[in-house]
Write a protein that holds these residues in place. Structure first.
Motif, PDB file in Angstrom:
ATOM      1  N   CYS A 132     -16.002  -1.342   4.346  1.00 26.32           N
ATOM      2  CA  CYS A 132     -16.135  -1.400   2.719  1.00 26.32           C
ATOM      3  C   CYS A 132     -14.456  -1.670   2.517  1.00 26.32           C
ATOM      4  O   CYS A 132     -13.798  -1.803   3.043  1.00 26.32           O
ATOM      5  CB  CYS A 132     -16.441  -0.141   2.172  1.00 26.32           C
ATOM      6  N   PHE A 133     -14.420  -1.656   1.119  1.00 24.55           N
ATOM      7  CA  PHE A 133     -12.948  -2.033   0.463  1.00 24.55           C
ATOM      8  C   PHE A 133     -12.667  -0.840  -0.268  1.00 24.55           C
ATOM      9  O   PHE A 133     -13.292  -0.163  -1.004  1.00 24.55           O
ATOM     10  CB  PHE A 133     -13.248  -3.143  -0.622  1.00 24.55           C
ATOM     11  N   TRP A 134     -11.323  -0.538   0.140  1.00 23.81           N
ATOM     12  CA  TRP A 134     -10.637   0.515  -0.896  1.00 23.81           C
ATOM     13  C   TRP A 134      -9.659  -0.161  -1.635  1.00 23.81           C
ATOM     14  O   TRP A 134      -9.970  -1.313  -1.965  1.00 23.81           O
ATOM     15  CB  TRP A 134      -9.980   1.603   0.084  1.00 23.81           C
ATOM     16  N   GLU A 135      -8.634   0.532  -2.066  1.00 25.01           N
ATOM     17  CA  GLU A 135      -7.306  -0.077  -3.006  1.00 25.01           C
ATOM     18  C   GLU A 135      -6.034   0.375  -2.782  1.00 25.01           C
ATOM     19  O   GLU A 135      -6.027   1.780  -2.413  1.00 25.01           O
ATOM     20  CB  GLU A 135      -7.938  -0.313  -4.151  1.00 25.01           C
ATOM     21  N   ALA A 136      -5.072  -0.469  -2.933  1.00 21.44           N
ATOM     22  CA  ALA A 136      -3.855   0.029  -3.064  1.00 21.44           C
ATOM     23  C   ALA A 136      -3.326   0.125  -4.659  1.00 21.44           C
ATOM     24  O   ALA A 136      -2.706   0.739  -5.010  1.00 21.44           O
ATOM     25  CB  ALA A 136      -2.760  -0.829  -2.109  1.00 21.44           C
ATOM     26  N   GLY A 137      -3.897  -0.939  -5.251  1.00 22.74           N
ATOM     27  CA  GLY A 137      -3.635  -1.147  -6.547  1.00 22.74           C
ATOM     28  C   GLY A 137      -2.908  -2.382  -6.920  1.00 22.74           C
ATOM     29  O   GLY A 137      -2.736  -3.070  -6.208  1.00 22.74           O
ATOM     30  N   PHE A 138      -2.176  -2.248  -8.157  1.00 22.33           N
ATOM     31  CA  PHE A 138      -1.440  -3.166  -8.779  1.00 22.33           C
ATOM     32  C   PHE A 138      -0.022  -3.327  -8.223  1.00 22.33           C
ATOM     33  O   PHE A 138       0.678  -2.000  -8.490  1.00 22.33           O
ATOM     34  CB  PHE A 138      -1.544  -3.329 -10.173  1.00 22.33           C
ATOM     35  N   HIS A 139       0.638  -4.121  -8.052  1.00 21.64           N
ATOM     36  CA  HIS A 139       1.831  -4.333  -7.466  1.00 21.64           C
ATOM     37  C   HIS A 139       2.958  -4.458  -8.382  1.00 21.64           C
ATOM     38  O   HIS A 139       2.889  -5.354  -9.368  1.00 21.64           O
ATOM     39  CB  HIS A 139       2.188  -5.577  -6.355  1.00 21.64           C
ATOM     40  N   GLN A 140       3.951  -3.504  -8.492  1.00 22.29           N
ATOM     41  CA  GLN A 140       5.129  -3.600  -9.211  1.00 22.29           C
ATOM     42  C   GLN A 140       6.259  -4.056  -8.476  1.00 22.29           C
ATOM     43  O   GLN A 140       6.193  -4.339  -7.237  1.00 22.29           O
ATOM     44  CB  GLN A 140       5.426  -2.105  -9.810  1.00 22.29           C
ATOM     45  N   VAL A 141       7.540  -4.248  -9.090  1.00 19.90           N
ATOM     46  CA  VAL A 141       8.679  -4.984  -8.397  1.00 19.90           C
ATOM     47  C   VAL A 141       9.792  -3.812  -8.544  1.00 19.90           C
ATOM     48  O   VAL A 141      10.060  -3.452  -9.684  1.00 19.90           O
ATOM     49  CB  VAL A 141       9.151  -6.324  -9.038  1.00 19.90           C
ATOM     50  N   THR A 142      10.255  -3.468  -7.257  1.00 19.46           N
ATOM     51  CA  THR A 142      11.495  -2.439  -7.473  1.00 19.46           C
ATOM     52  C   THR A 142      12.720  -3.314  -6.715  1.00 19.46           C
ATOM     53  O   THR A 142      12.482  -4.258  -6.305  1.00 19.46           O
ATOM     54  CB  THR A 142      11.088  -1.384  -6.427  1.00 19.46           C
ATOM     55  N   ASN A 143      13.891  -2.847  -7.340  1.00 18.12           N
ATOM     56  CA  ASN A 143      15.039  -3.317  -6.459  1.00 18.12           C
ATOM     57  C   ASN A 143      16.137  -2.528  -6.770  1.00 18.12           C
ATOM     58  O   ASN A 143      15.934  -1.609  -7.642  1.00 18.12           O
ATOM     59  CB  ASN A 143      15.224  -4.815  -7.208  1.00 18.12           C
ATOM     60  N   SER A 144      17.338  -2.742  -6.198  1.00 12.12           N
ATOM     61  CA  SER A 144      18.546  -1.785  -6.299  1.00 12.12           C
ATOM     62  C   SER A 144      19.622  -2.241  -7.054  1.00 12.12           C
ATOM     63  O   SER A 144      20.651  -1.797  -7.178  1.00 12.12           O
ATOM     64  CB  SER A 144      18.968  -1.396  -5.023  1.00 12.12           C
ATOM     65  N   ARG A 145      19.328  -3.598  -7.608  1.00  5.12           N
ATOM     66  CA  ARG A 145      20.654  -4.255  -8.470  1.00  5.12           C
ATOM     67  C   ARG A 145      20.654  -4.223  -9.718  1.00  5.12           C
ATOM     68  O   ARG A 145      21.326  -3.961 -10.367  1.00  5.12           O
ATOM     69  CB  ARG A 145      20.712  -5.575  -7.640  1.00  5.12           C
TER      70      ARG A 145
END
Length: 351
Positions: free
Chosen positions: A153-166
């Motif tokens: 079956c399928f589960w989820e991780a969800g919607f991707h956001q963007v992180t960074n250190s700069r």
């Protein structure tokens, strides 16, 4: 720390290979084959307290209860057995029973799964559920039958956001030149590059170190993933972009699945479906709480406005067009038709 000498790296690779081999042989199997194994091993790359881990725990409870303890489930979190791609290969080879993995990694087995990796393909979690739990999702899982895998079956991780250190990301210009980690997947690599950043494909098990040592500036990931794997400790900024929706496939070794009785096969599928509710509910409940906790720890958050999201989509249109051409046309047409029936969002927030 980065490895100071090549021989140090080689030693570490040998040690990692030894640990993986140990993990894969830790639960002994009879000479007759894995059918008599009492323990199902489940490989996944997140921390145990991530929704993946909660889903695996629930899956195990159901399997053990319905088999009267004949079959037990043991989870191996944080890539202990291996990253997603090698874990998929191990399941195909019949030396690992189950892998919980992103569909982005599954696209290496069947390119058609790349349709789920296209940026902004889903507008909401409700829309994603309807597709993945419906006829198209079932058909996609069956595509793996001839490739050494059984899709449960399928589960989820969800919607991707963007992180960074700069720097904070508020526009396309803010992404320019950033070294952003992506999964080892052509769609995601092209998407990140199209937005002006420099895509750096890495297994997730190497992301924290890469960020900590500044080998990469940032990554894309869901709120629960960033929180559970403590990515926020080595990042300063997060931008809510909902760039990708990340389905998760629960895959069983077909060799193992075929060795089970029909009754036990049904238990595996039912357990995956029941655990799916636990995993998704936990993931969606954790997202706002994870963001709250990370902001309290010092992570700076921005939310991209509608105009910026529209600019992202426009930049990504050639990527979507390019990769749709390499996917089974019937799959693309079916997905587009189903999405048109569902409408853009439904009642869920999609975050």
């Amino acid at each position: 720390m980065l490895f100071a000498r090549q021989e140090d790296c080689m030693k570490m690779n040998c040690l990692r290979a030894s640990l993986v081999a140990f993990a894969l042989t830790a639960a002994p199997m009879s000479v007759a084959g894995i059918a008599s194994a009492e323990t199902i091993r489940v490989s996944y790359v997140t921390a145990a307290d991530h929704p993946y881990g909660l889903g695996v725990k629930k899956f195990g409870e159901i399997v053990e209860a319905k088999t009267g303890g004949r079959i037990r489930v043991r989870g191996f979190p944080s890539g202990q057995i291996g990253a997603e791609v090698p874990s998929i290969s191990a399941a195909q080879g019949g030396i690992l029973e189950v892998v919980v993995t992103s569909t982005a990694a599954v696209s290496g087995v069947d390119k058609a799964f790349g349709v789920f990796d296209l940026p902004y393909i889903f507008e909401s979690d409700r829309q994603a559920d309807a597709i993945l739990d419906g006829p198209l999702g079932t058909a996609m899982l069956h595509r793996l039958d001839g490739k050494g895998l059984t899709g449960l079956c399928f589960w989820e991780a969800g919607f991707h956001q963007v992180t960074n250190s700069r720097r904070p990301i508020k526009s396309l210009d803010d992404l320019r030149g950033l070294k952003i980690r992506t999964i080892q997947n052509p769609v995601m690599i092209d998407a990140v590059n199209a937005l002006g950043a420099n895509a750096v494909p890495l297994p997730y098990t190497e992301v924290y170190t890469g960020l900590e040592t500044k080998a990469i500036d940032g990554q894309t990931g869901t709120y629960p993933l960033v929180y559970a794997n403590k990515i926020f400790e080595v990042q300063k900024y997060i931008a809510e972009a909902n760039l990708f929706y990340a389905p998760v496939a629960v895959l069983m070794s077909k060799k193992f699945y075929d060795s089970l009785s029909p009754a036990d096969q049904a238990i595996m599928r039912d357990a995956c479906t029941e655990a799916r509710t636990t995993e998704r509910e936990a993931n969606r409940a954790l997202s706002p709480e994870a963001l709250k906790q990370m902001k309290a720890a010092g992570l700076e958050s921005t939310v991209l406005d509608a105009a910026t999201i529209a600019a992202f989509k426009e930049k990504l249109r050639p990527v979507v067009d390019k990769h749709m051409k390499g996917i089974d046309p019937e799959v693309v047409a079916t997905l587009q038709a189903e999405l048109a029936k569902l409408g853009p969002s439904g009642s869920a927030s999609g975050k």
